[in-house]
Design a protein around this motif. Structure first.
Motif, PDB file in Angstrom:
ATOM      1  N   UNK A  33       4.980 -36.703 -39.776  1.00 38.48           N
ATOM      2  CA  UNK A  33       4.926 -36.955 -38.338  1.00 38.48           C
ATOM      3  C   UNK A  33       6.279 -37.443 -37.856  1.00 38.48           C
ATOM      4  N   UNK A  34       6.631 -37.017 -36.671  1.00 38.77           N
ATOM      5  CA  UNK A  34       7.870 -37.442 -36.027  1.00 38.77           C
ATOM      6  C   UNK A  34       7.540 -38.585 -35.072  1.00 38.77           C
ATOM      7  N   UNK A  35       8.164 -39.719 -35.266  1.00 43.30           N
ATOM      8  CA  UNK A  35       8.018 -40.872 -34.382  1.00 43.30           C
ATOM      9  C   UNK A  35       9.284 -40.979 -33.545  1.00 43.30           C
ATOM     10  N   UNK A  36       9.121 -41.171 -32.233  1.00 39.49           N
ATOM     11  CA  UNK A  36      10.259 -41.234 -31.313  1.00 39.49           C
ATOM     12  C   UNK A  36      10.109 -42.464 -30.431  1.00 39.49           C
ATOM     13  N   UNK A  37      11.224 -43.172 -30.214  1.00 34.55           N
ATOM     14  CA  UNK A  37      11.244 -44.316 -29.302  1.00 34.55           C
ATOM     15  C   UNK A  37      12.481 -44.196 -28.418  1.00 34.55           C
ATOM     16  N   UNK A  38      12.328 -44.503 -27.127  1.00 35.91           N
ATOM     17  CA  UNK A  38      13.437 -44.467 -26.174  1.00 35.91           C
ATOM     18  C   UNK A  38      13.518 -45.811 -25.473  1.00 35.91           C
ATOM     19  N   UNK A  39      14.699 -46.421 -25.515  1.00 34.24           N
ATOM     20  CA  UNK A  39      14.934 -47.688 -24.842  1.00 34.24           C
ATOM     21  C   UNK A  39      15.366 -47.410 -23.404  1.00 34.24           C
ATOM     22  N   UNK A  40      14.682 -48.007 -22.434  1.00 36.67           N
ATOM     23  CA  UNK A  40      15.007 -47.748 -21.032  1.00 36.67           C
ATOM     24  C   UNK A  40      16.307 -48.413 -20.578  1.00 36.67           C
ATOM     25  N   UNK A  41      16.731 -49.456 -21.252  1.00 36.44           N
ATOM     26  CA  UNK A  41      17.970 -50.131 -20.851  1.00 36.44           C
ATOM     27  C   UNK A  41      19.187 -49.301 -21.228  1.00 36.44           C
ATOM     28  N   UNK A  42      19.269 -48.917 -22.489  1.00 31.87           N
ATOM     29  CA  UNK A  42      20.460 -48.220 -22.974  1.00 31.87           C
ATOM     30  C   UNK A  42      20.282 -46.712 -23.040  1.00 31.87           C
ATOM     31  N   UNK A  43      19.073 -46.227 -22.862  1.00 34.11           N
ATOM     32  CA  UNK A  43      18.737 -44.809 -22.978  1.00 34.11           C
ATOM     33  C   UNK A  43      18.994 -44.280 -24.394  1.00 34.11           C
ATOM     34  N   UNK A  44      18.948 -45.171 -25.372  1.00 34.65           N
ATOM     35  CA  UNK A  44      19.127 -44.755 -26.760  1.00 34.65           C
ATOM     36  C   UNK A  44      17.820 -44.202 -27.300  1.00 34.65           C
ATOM     37  N   UNK A  45      17.940 -43.235 -28.174  1.00 31.71           N
ATOM     38  CA  UNK A  45      16.787 -42.578 -28.771  1.00 31.71           C
ATOM     39  C   UNK A  45      16.732 -42.935 -30.244  1.00 31.71           C
ATOM     40  N   UNK A  46      15.582 -43.365 -30.706  1.00 29.36           N
ATOM     41  CA  UNK A  46      15.367 -43.714 -32.104  1.00 29.36           C
ATOM     42  C   UNK A  46      14.280 -42.794 -32.639  1.00 29.36           C
ATOM     43  N   UNK A  47      14.528 -42.199 -33.815  1.00 26.75           N
ATOM     44  CA  UNK A  47      13.559 -41.289 -34.400  1.00 26.75           C
ATOM     45  C   UNK A  47      13.312 -41.654 -35.851  1.00 26.75           C
ATOM     46  N   UNK A  48      12.186 -41.233 -36.340  1.00 32.96           N
ATOM     47  CA  UNK A  48      11.847 -41.420 -37.737  1.00 32.96           C
ATOM     48  C   UNK A  48      10.797 -40.417 -38.144  1.00 32.96           C
ATOM     49  N   UNK A  49      10.894 -39.941 -39.372  1.00 31.35           N
ATOM     50  CA  UNK A  49       9.892 -39.024 -39.910  1.00 31.35           C
ATOM     51  C   UNK A  49       9.134 -39.778 -40.981  1.00 31.35           C
ATOM     52  N   UNK A  50       7.830 -39.913 -40.771  1.00 34.38           N
ATOM     53  CA  UNK A  50       6.988 -40.675 -41.684  1.00 34.38           C
ATOM     54  C   UNK A  50       5.880 -39.772 -42.221  1.00 34.38           C
ATOM     55  N   UNK A  51       5.321 -40.120 -43.374  1.00 33.16           N
ATOM     56  CA  UNK A  51       4.367 -39.213 -44.022  1.00 33.16           C
ATOM     57  C   UNK A  51       3.010 -39.103 -43.335  1.00 33.16           C
ATOM     58  N   UNK A  52       2.622 -40.089 -42.547  1.00 30.07           N
ATOM     59  CA  UNK A  52       1.318 -40.036 -41.899  1.00 30.07           C
ATOM     60  C   UNK A  52       1.378 -40.763 -40.567  1.00 30.07           C
ATOM     61  N   UNK A  53       0.251 -40.787 -39.873  1.00 38.04           N
ATOM     62  CA  UNK A  53       0.190 -41.386 -38.544  1.00 38.04           C
ATOM     63  C   UNK A  53      -0.739 -42.603 -38.569  1.00 38.04           C
TER      64      UNK A  53
ATOM     65  N   UNK B 223      15.327 -53.431 -24.965  1.00 40.57           N
ATOM     66  CA  UNK B 223      13.999 -53.705 -25.473  1.00 40.57           C
ATOM     67  C   UNK B 223      13.018 -54.178 -24.423  1.00 40.57           C
ATOM     68  N   UNK B 224      13.445 -54.283 -23.161  1.00 41.28           N
ATOM     69  CA  UNK B 224      12.531 -54.716 -22.104  1.00 41.28           C
ATOM     70  C   UNK B 224      11.401 -53.709 -21.924  1.00 41.28           C
ATOM     71  N   UNK B 225      11.744 -52.438 -21.977  1.00 41.69           N
ATOM     72  CA  UNK B 225      10.741 -51.386 -21.909  1.00 41.69           C
ATOM     73  C   UNK B 225      11.156 -50.273 -22.862  1.00 41.69           C
ATOM     74  N   UNK B 226      10.310 -50.008 -23.846  1.00 43.82           N
ATOM     75  CA  UNK B 226      10.578 -48.978 -24.841  1.00 43.82           C
ATOM     76  C   UNK B 226       9.383 -48.025 -24.858  1.00 43.82           C
ATOM     77  N   UNK B 227       9.659 -46.733 -24.777  1.00 47.03           N
ATOM     78  CA  UNK B 227       8.614 -45.716 -24.813  1.00 47.03           C
ATOM     79  C   UNK B 227       8.504 -45.178 -26.233  1.00 47.03           C
ATOM     80  N   UNK B 228       7.279 -45.121 -26.749  1.00 45.23           N
ATOM     81  CA  UNK B 228       7.038 -44.598 -28.090  1.00 45.23           C
ATOM     82  C   UNK B 228       6.147 -43.371 -27.995  1.00 45.23           C
ATOM     83  N   UNK B 229       6.363 -42.444 -28.926  1.00 41.45           N
ATOM     84  CA  UNK B 229       5.522 -41.260 -28.983  1.00 41.45           C
ATOM     85  C   UNK B 229       5.545 -40.716 -30.403  1.00 41.45           C
ATOM     86  N   UNK B 230       4.494 -39.980 -30.743  1.00 43.24           N
ATOM     87  CA  UNK B 230       4.432 -39.324 -32.047  1.00 43.24           C
ATOM     88  C   UNK B 230       4.157 -37.851 -31.829  1.00 43.24           C
ATOM     89  N   UNK B 231       4.615 -37.062 -32.786  1.00 46.43           N
ATOM     90  CA  UNK B 231       4.410 -35.615 -32.699  1.00 46.43           C
ATOM     91  C   UNK B 231       4.265 -35.065 -34.100  1.00 46.43           C
TER      92      UNK B 231
END
Length: 153
Positions: A108-128, A84-92
């Protein structure tokens, strides 16, 4: 040969500028408009051609060429000390499926990547909206392996 990533004029462009300028049919303003660069850039190209410097110059900054600089930069950029020190977020917004209308509401597809563990978190939400982004952020932080967090939902 090192060419800067934002270079607009290649070696062939510079030679063409010189050739067009030598024909006396093209003015500097016309060359600048044609090659989508400024007039000082055209003057710089003409000056460098007169000095016969058509090849790209090598960098004079020796610090960037050292191994110590590269290792220090890589360690600072990629090695994080805790999750959680650095997490990249993006939407598509996903592409339209076959038979789907452009007027229909899309998710909308929401994506987050944790720089420590390189884990990818995704979620599909109805709006932005900010509410959707906040809920995705909360869910992402709670699903990370952070020992000192409080998840209240």
């Amino acid at each position: 040969m090192n060419i800067h990533k934002r270079t607009r004029l290649t070696l062939l462009d510079r030679q063409k500028i010189w050739w067009l300028y030598q024909t006396r049919l093209w003015k500097v303003v016309q060359l600048a408009e044609h090659f989508h660069v400024s007039r000082p850039t055209i003057y710089d190209v003409l000056k460098r051609v007169r000095l016969q410097e058509l090849t790209p110059r090598n960098s004079t900054n020796q610090r960037f060429k050292t191994l110590q600089y590269a290792l220090k930069r890589a360690a600072k950029r990629y090695n994080k000390t805790y999750p959680g020190e650095l997490v990249h977020f993006d939407t598509k917004r996903p592409l339209l499926l076959i038979g789907q209308s452009a007027n229909e509401p899309r998710e909308y597809l929401f994506v987050a990547t944790d720089d420590f563990s390189r884990e990818l978190y995704t979620g599909i939400l109805p709006d932005k909206t900010q509410h959707s982004a906040a809920s995705f952020l909360t869910n992402t932080v709670c699903s990370m392996s952070l020992p000192d967090r409080l998840c209240l939902f």
